[in-house]
Design a protein around this motif. Structure first.
Motif, short mmCIF file in Angstrom:
data_model
loop_
_atom_site.label_atom_id
_atom_site.label_comp_id
_atom_site.label_asym_id
_atom_site.label_seq_id
_atom_site.Cartn_x
_atom_site.Cartn_y
_atom_site.Cartn_z
N THR A 7 0.84 -1.20 0.00
CA THR A 7 0.00 0.00 0.00
C THR A 7 0.87 1.25 0.00
OG1 THR A 7 -0.07 0.15 2.41
CG2 THR A 7 -1.77 -1.21 1.34
N ARG A 8 0.28 2.35 -0.41
CA ARG A 8 0.98 3.63 -0.38
C ARG A 8 1.37 3.98 1.06
NH1 ARG A 8 1.54 9.01 -0.77
NH2 ARG A 8 2.10 9.86 -2.78
N GLU A 9 0.50 3.62 2.00
CA GLU A 9 0.78 3.89 3.41
C GLU A 9 2.02 3.12 3.88
OE1 GLU A 9 -2.32 3.10 2.22
OE2 GLU A 9 -3.04 5.17 2.32
N GLU A 10 2.16 1.88 3.40
CA GLU A 10 3.34 1.09 3.76
C GLU A 10 4.60 1.72 3.18
OE1 GLU A 10 5.16 -3.43 3.35
OE2 GLU A 10 3.22 -3.01 2.49
N ILE A 11 4.52 2.16 1.94
CA ILE A 11 5.66 2.82 1.30
C ILE A 11 6.01 4.09 2.07
CG2 ILE A 11 6.48 3.99 -0.78
CD1 ILE A 11 4.58 2.04 -2.35
N ARG A 56 16.93 -0.73 -2.70
CA ARG A 56 17.20 -2.11 -2.27
C ARG A 56 15.97 -2.71 -1.58
NH1 ARG A 56 22.06 0.18 -0.69
NH2 ARG A 56 21.50 0.05 1.52
N ARG A 57 15.32 -1.93 -0.74
CA ARG A 57 14.16 -2.42 0.01
C ARG A 57 13.03 -2.86 -0.93
NH1 ARG A 57 9.97 -4.05 1.66
NH2 ARG A 57 8.92 -3.59 3.62
N TRP A 58 12.79 -2.07 -1.96
CA TRP A 58 11.65 -2.34 -2.85
C TRP A 58 12.08 -2.99 -4.16
CZ3 TRP A 58 7.53 -2.22 -0.11
CH2 TRP A 58 7.37 -1.29 0.92
N ASP A 59 13.39 -3.25 -4.33
CA ASP A 59 13.91 -3.88 -5.54
C ASP A 59 13.52 -3.10 -6.79
OD1 ASP A 59 15.38 -5.72 -6.97
OD2 ASP A 59 13.68 -7.10 -7.22
N VAL A 60 13.79 -1.79 -6.74
CA VAL A 60 13.55 -0.90 -7.88
C VAL A 60 14.82 -0.09 -8.11
CG1 VAL A 60 11.06 -0.72 -7.52
CG2 VAL A 60 12.57 0.93 -6.42
N GLU A 61 14.90 0.54 -9.26
CA GLU A 61 16.03 1.41 -9.57
C GLU A 61 15.50 2.66 -10.25
OE1 GLU A 61 20.16 1.24 -12.09
OE2 GLU A 61 19.37 -0.62 -11.22
N PHE A 62 16.01 3.81 -9.81
CA PHE A 62 15.55 5.09 -10.35
C PHE A 62 16.64 5.74 -11.19
CE2 PHE A 62 13.50 4.63 -6.12
CZ PHE A 62 12.23 4.32 -6.59
N GLU A 63 16.21 6.48 -12.19
CA GLU A 63 17.14 7.27 -12.99
C GLU A 63 17.54 8.50 -12.18
OE1 GLU A 63 18.27 6.37 -15.99
OE2 GLU A 63 17.08 4.54 -15.86
N ASP A 64 18.74 9.01 -12.43
CA ASP A 64 19.21 10.20 -11.72
C ASP A 64 18.24 11.36 -11.86
OD1 ASP A 64 21.43 8.81 -10.91
OD2 ASP A 64 22.79 9.71 -12.39
N VAL A 80 8.68 6.00 -5.44
CA VAL A 80 8.80 4.59 -5.07
C VAL A 80 7.55 3.83 -5.51
CG1 VAL A 80 8.97 2.96 -3.15
CG2 VAL A 80 10.37 5.04 -3.14
N ARG A 81 6.38 4.40 -5.26
CA ARG A 81 5.12 3.74 -5.63
C ARG A 81 5.08 3.48 -7.13
NH1 ARG A 81 0.58 4.22 -7.92
NH2 ARG A 81 0.89 6.39 -8.52
N LYS A 82 5.46 4.46 -7.91
CA LYS A 82 5.47 4.29 -9.37
C LYS A 82 6.51 3.26 -9.78
CE LYS A 82 3.62 8.74 -10.75
NZ LYS A 82 3.92 10.05 -11.34
#
Length: 91
Positions: A7-11, A56-64, A80-82
């Protein structure tokens, strides 16, 4: 971790806890509309560590560009949600 039930609340809670841990301030003192660079103890290195921990927590990677566009806590939560949503769409 079952990503389809995040959920967004968890994030938001994990984001606040991550910020609190890195900045050594209580998570309860962090509001969604707080400007990240204005948080007590915030600097660019600490913010990059926060982003790295969230990736690392959400196993995602963001562009600079995405990271540097984020100004508030809520914008970081939304990034993070997106990112999680994009990961789900790609699976």
């Amino acid at each position: 971790m079952s990503t389809d039930t995040i959920t967004r609340e968890e994030i938001a809670a994990v984001t606040a806890e991550t910020l609190a841990g890195e900045l050594k301030i209580p998570a309860a003192d962090i509001a969604a509309d707080d400007v990240l660079r204005d948080l007590p103890g915030a600097d660019s290195m600490k913010m990059l560590r926060v982003v790295s921990k969230l990736e690392r927590r959400w196993d995602v990677e963001f562009e600079d560009e995405q990271i540097f566009a984020v100004k508030t806590v809520d914008e970081l939560v939304e990034l993070v949600r997106k990112g999680i949503g994009d990961e789900l769409a790609g699976s």
